[in-house]
Design a protein around this motif. Structure first.
Motif, PDB file in Angstrom:
ATOM      1  N   ALA A   1     -40.956 -21.676  30.256  1.00 28.78           N
ATOM      2  CA  ALA A   1     -40.559 -19.999  30.589  1.00 28.78           C
ATOM      3  C   ALA A   1     -40.177 -20.246  31.938  1.00 28.78           C
ATOM      4  CB  ALA A   1     -41.917 -19.394  30.682  1.00 28.78           C
ATOM      5  N   CYS A   2     -40.638 -21.184  32.723  1.00 31.97           N
ATOM      6  CA  CYS A   2     -40.182 -21.465  34.089  1.00 31.97           C
ATOM      7  C   CYS A   2     -40.605 -22.740  34.770  1.00 31.97           C
ATOM      8  CB  CYS A   2     -40.543 -20.060  35.189  1.00 31.97           C
ATOM      9  SG  CYS A   2     -42.489 -19.769  35.019  1.00 31.97           S
ATOM     10  N   VAL A   3     -40.217 -22.955  35.944  1.00 29.19           N
ATOM     11  CA  VAL A   3     -40.696 -24.241  36.739  1.00 29.19           C
ATOM     12  C   VAL A   3     -40.888 -23.927  38.069  1.00 29.19           C
ATOM     13  CG1 VAL A   3     -38.198 -25.066  36.815  1.00 29.19           C
ATOM     14  CG2 VAL A   3     -40.031 -26.614  36.692  1.00 29.19           C
ATOM     15  N   GLY A   4     -41.665 -24.371  38.629  1.00 28.15           N
ATOM     16  CA  GLY A   4     -41.908 -24.699  40.059  1.00 28.15           C
ATOM     17  C   GLY A   4     -41.985 -25.772  40.563  1.00 28.15           C
TER      18      GLY A   4
ATOM     19  N   SER B   1     -36.882 -16.169  36.125  1.00 30.31           N
ATOM     20  CA  SER B   1     -35.671 -15.468  36.242  1.00 30.31           C
ATOM     21  C   SER B   1     -35.833 -13.689  36.348  1.00 30.31           C
ATOM     22  CB  SER B   1     -35.142 -15.617  34.739  1.00 30.31           C
ATOM     23  OG  SER B   1     -36.224 -15.182  33.958  1.00 30.31           O
ATOM     24  N   PRO B   2     -34.762 -13.218  36.630  1.00 30.73           N
ATOM     25  CA  PRO B   2     -34.955 -11.792  36.999  1.00 30.73           C
ATOM     26  C   PRO B   2     -35.558 -10.997  35.773  1.00 30.73           C
ATOM     27  CG  PRO B   2     -32.752 -12.428  37.413  1.00 30.73           C
ATOM     28  CD  PRO B   2     -33.381 -13.545  37.000  1.00 30.73           C
ATOM     29  N   GLU B   3     -35.567 -11.456  34.424  1.00 31.85           N
ATOM     30  CA  GLU B   3     -36.242 -10.819  33.430  1.00 31.85           C
ATOM     31  C   GLU B   3     -37.677 -11.088  33.216  1.00 31.85           C
ATOM     32  OE1 GLU B   3     -33.943 -14.724  31.677  1.00 31.85           O
ATOM     33  OE2 GLU B   3     -33.612 -13.095  33.122  1.00 31.85           O
ATOM     34  N   LEU B   4     -37.903 -12.426  33.826  1.00 31.82           N
ATOM     35  CA  LEU B   4     -39.367 -12.734  33.592  1.00 31.82           C
ATOM     36  C   LEU B   4     -40.310 -12.054  34.983  1.00 31.82           C
ATOM     37  CD1 LEU B   4     -40.042 -16.544  33.087  1.00 31.82           C
ATOM     38  CD2 LEU B   4     -41.036 -14.594  31.692  1.00 31.82           C
ATOM     39  N   GLN B   5     -39.500 -12.003  36.121  1.00 37.91           N
ATOM     40  CA  GLN B   5     -39.972 -11.130  37.244  1.00 37.91           C
ATOM     41  C   GLN B   5     -40.421  -9.508  36.731  1.00 37.91           C
ATOM     42  OE1 GLN B   5     -37.303 -11.661  40.460  1.00 37.91           O
ATOM     43  NE2 GLN B   5     -37.796 -13.743  40.490  1.00 37.91           N
TER      44      GLN B   5
ATOM     45  N   PRO C   1     -48.695  -9.596  25.136  1.00 36.41           N
ATOM     46  CA  PRO C   1     -47.560 -10.638  25.205  1.00 36.41           C
ATOM     47  C   PRO C   1     -46.465  -9.806  25.485  1.00 36.41           C
ATOM     48  CG  PRO C   1     -48.334 -10.132  22.650  1.00 36.41           C
ATOM     49  CD  PRO C   1     -49.110  -9.505  23.772  1.00 36.41           C
ATOM     50  N   TYR C   2     -45.210 -10.546  25.927  1.00 36.56           N
ATOM     51  CA  TYR C   2     -43.827  -9.993  25.838  1.00 36.56           C
ATOM     52  C   TYR C   2     -42.766 -11.069  25.378  1.00 36.56           C
ATOM     53  CZ  TYR C   2     -44.687 -11.967  30.526  1.00 36.56           C
ATOM     54  OH  TYR C   2     -44.862 -12.949  31.520  1.00 36.56           O
ATOM     55  N   GLN C   3     -41.609 -10.766  25.314  1.00 39.99           N
ATOM     56  CA  GLN C   3     -40.843 -11.946  24.876  1.00 39.99           C
ATOM     57  C   GLN C   3     -39.475 -11.818  25.834  1.00 39.99           C
ATOM     58  OE1 GLN C   3     -39.947 -10.723  21.013  1.00 39.99           O
ATOM     59  NE2 GLN C   3     -41.237 -12.250  19.734  1.00 39.99           N
ATOM     60  N   VAL C   4     -38.846 -13.203  25.767  1.00 39.00           N
ATOM     61  CA  VAL C   4     -37.688 -13.384  26.788  1.00 39.00           C
ATOM     62  C   VAL C   4     -37.214 -14.424  25.993  1.00 39.00           C
ATOM     63  CG1 VAL C   4     -38.913 -12.890  29.070  1.00 39.00           C
ATOM     64  CG2 VAL C   4     -38.840 -15.147  28.251  1.00 39.00           C
ATOM     65  N   HIS C   5     -35.815 -14.499  26.217  1.00 34.80           N
ATOM     66  CA  HIS C   5     -34.708 -15.509  25.595  1.00 34.80           C
ATOM     67  C   HIS C   5     -35.324 -17.151  26.124  1.00 34.80           C
ATOM     68  CE1 HIS C   5     -31.173 -17.810  24.328  1.00 34.80           C
ATOM     69  NE2 HIS C   5     -31.113 -16.457  23.342  1.00 34.80           N
ATOM     70  N   PHE C   6     -34.949 -17.960  25.314  1.00 39.08           N
ATOM     71  CA  PHE C   6     -35.517 -19.366  25.857  1.00 39.08           C
ATOM     72  C   PHE C   6     -34.811 -19.876  26.860  1.00 39.08           C
ATOM     73  CE2 PHE C   6     -32.149 -20.603  22.775  1.00 39.08           C
ATOM     74  CZ  PHE C   6     -31.650 -21.846  23.528  1.00 39.08           C
ATOM     75  N   LYS C   7     -33.459 -19.155  27.241  1.00 42.26           N
ATOM     76  CA  LYS C   7     -32.487 -19.800  28.149  1.00 42.26           C
ATOM     77  C   LYS C   7     -33.073 -19.008  29.412  1.00 42.26           C
ATOM     78  CE  LYS C   7     -28.621 -20.549  25.180  1.00 42.26           C
ATOM     79  NZ  LYS C   7     -27.131 -20.175  25.259  1.00 42.26           N
ATOM     80  N   THR C   8     -34.223 -18.507  29.698  1.00 44.44           N
ATOM     81  CA  THR C   8     -34.815 -18.212  30.747  1.00 44.44           C
ATOM     82  C   THR C   8     -35.042 -19.130  31.750  1.00 44.44           C
ATOM     83  OG1 THR C   8     -36.389 -16.424  31.833  1.00 44.44           O
ATOM     84  CG2 THR C   8     -37.102 -18.008  30.227  1.00 44.44           C
TER      85      THR C   8
ATOM     86  N   PRO D   1     -29.180 -13.377  29.869  1.00 42.12           N
ATOM     87  CA  PRO D   1     -29.795 -14.777  29.583  1.00 42.12           C
ATOM     88  C   PRO D   1     -29.298 -15.391  28.231  1.00 42.12           C
ATOM     89  CG  PRO D   1     -31.563 -13.194  30.061  1.00 42.12           C
ATOM     90  CD  PRO D   1     -30.177 -12.414  29.996  1.00 42.12           C
ATOM     91  N   GLU D   2     -28.790 -14.808  27.304  1.00 43.41           N
ATOM     92  CA  GLU D   2     -28.208 -15.308  26.072  1.00 43.41           C
ATOM     93  C   GLU D   2     -27.029 -16.208  26.232  1.00 43.41           C
ATOM     94  OE1 GLU D   2     -30.929 -11.901  24.981  1.00 43.41           O
ATOM     95  OE2 GLU D   2     -29.243 -12.148  26.193  1.00 43.41           O
ATOM     96  N   GLN D   3     -26.164 -15.835  27.464  1.00 43.53           N
ATOM     97  CA  GLN D   3     -25.033 -16.587  27.844  1.00 43.53           C
ATOM     98  C   GLN D   3     -25.129 -17.599  28.934  1.00 43.53           C
ATOM     99  OE1 GLN D   3     -22.296 -13.112  29.106  1.00 43.53           O
ATOM    100  NE2 GLN D   3     -22.427 -12.237  27.349  1.00 43.53           N
TER     101      GLN D   3
END
Length: 181
Positions: free
Chosen positions: A32-35, A108-112, A120-127, A173-175
């Motif tokens: 989902a993200c990385v630090g 990503s902005p959508e995760l923030q 739960p919530y959903q985001v595109h894998f390209k996040t 995100p999808e692009q």
């Protein structure tokens, strides 16, 4: 203070992290993200027999490539299953700073936006592409918070890495694309 890397090392990070993401996604998983604390760097020492001898081998076609650092993502807490529609179902909390000194994951902005909503919530894998770009920017340019204008990218403007980062940070995100040409 943050560690700064060279452009060459940044491209190694892009390559290694991309291979790991590709393997995960092809297996139905994604991050989902990385630090900063989620990446381990392996460097080779001159005393390493397998690298030291082979580098001096005149027949070697790899040259100094065997001495490049290698980057590994190590945090299974940030892995989520990719649904058939390309979304990740975020079913547990993501790392947020506990204090000013704690490192959070680059989101990503959508995760923030969704981080404060109930799970739960959903985001595109390209996040993860956005997050990876932020990590690279942090290490290469020492930029922790992305400003509105792109002037912070001026030191690498018009390089392959510059265009790569813009593709990864597409607002849609999808692009997003993880392609370094």
């Amino acid at each position: 203070f943050p560690v700064t890397i060279t452009m060459y090392v940044a491209l190694s990070l892009v390559k290694d992290f991309g291979k790991q993401m590709q393997a995960l996604i092809s297996s139905g998983w994604s991050m989902a993200c990385v630090g900063v604390d989620d990446i381990v760097v392996i460097t080779h020492r001159d005393s390493d027999k397998f690298t030291h001898v082979s580098i001096n081998d005149e027949d070697s076609t790899l040259g100094d490539a065997r001495m490049d650092p290698q980057f590994l993502f190590l945090n299974d807490h940030l892995l989520f299953e990719v649904e058939p529609d390309g979304t990740l179902n975020i079913d547990h909390t993501l790392p947020l700073p506990k204090s000013n000194k704690a490192k959070q994951a680059f989101m990503s902005p959508e995760l923030q936006q969704l981080a404060s909503t109930p799970i739960p919530y959903q985001v595109h894998f390209k996040t993860i592409f956005y997050s990876a770009a932020r990590l690279i920017i942090y290490f290469l340019l020492n930029v922790e918070h992305i400003p509105e204008d792109e002037a912070y990218l001026n030191p690498i403007k018009y390089t392959n890495l510059y265009w790569f980062l813009l593709r990864c940070m597409n607002p849609v995100p999808e692009q997003r694309k993880y392609i370094c040409i």
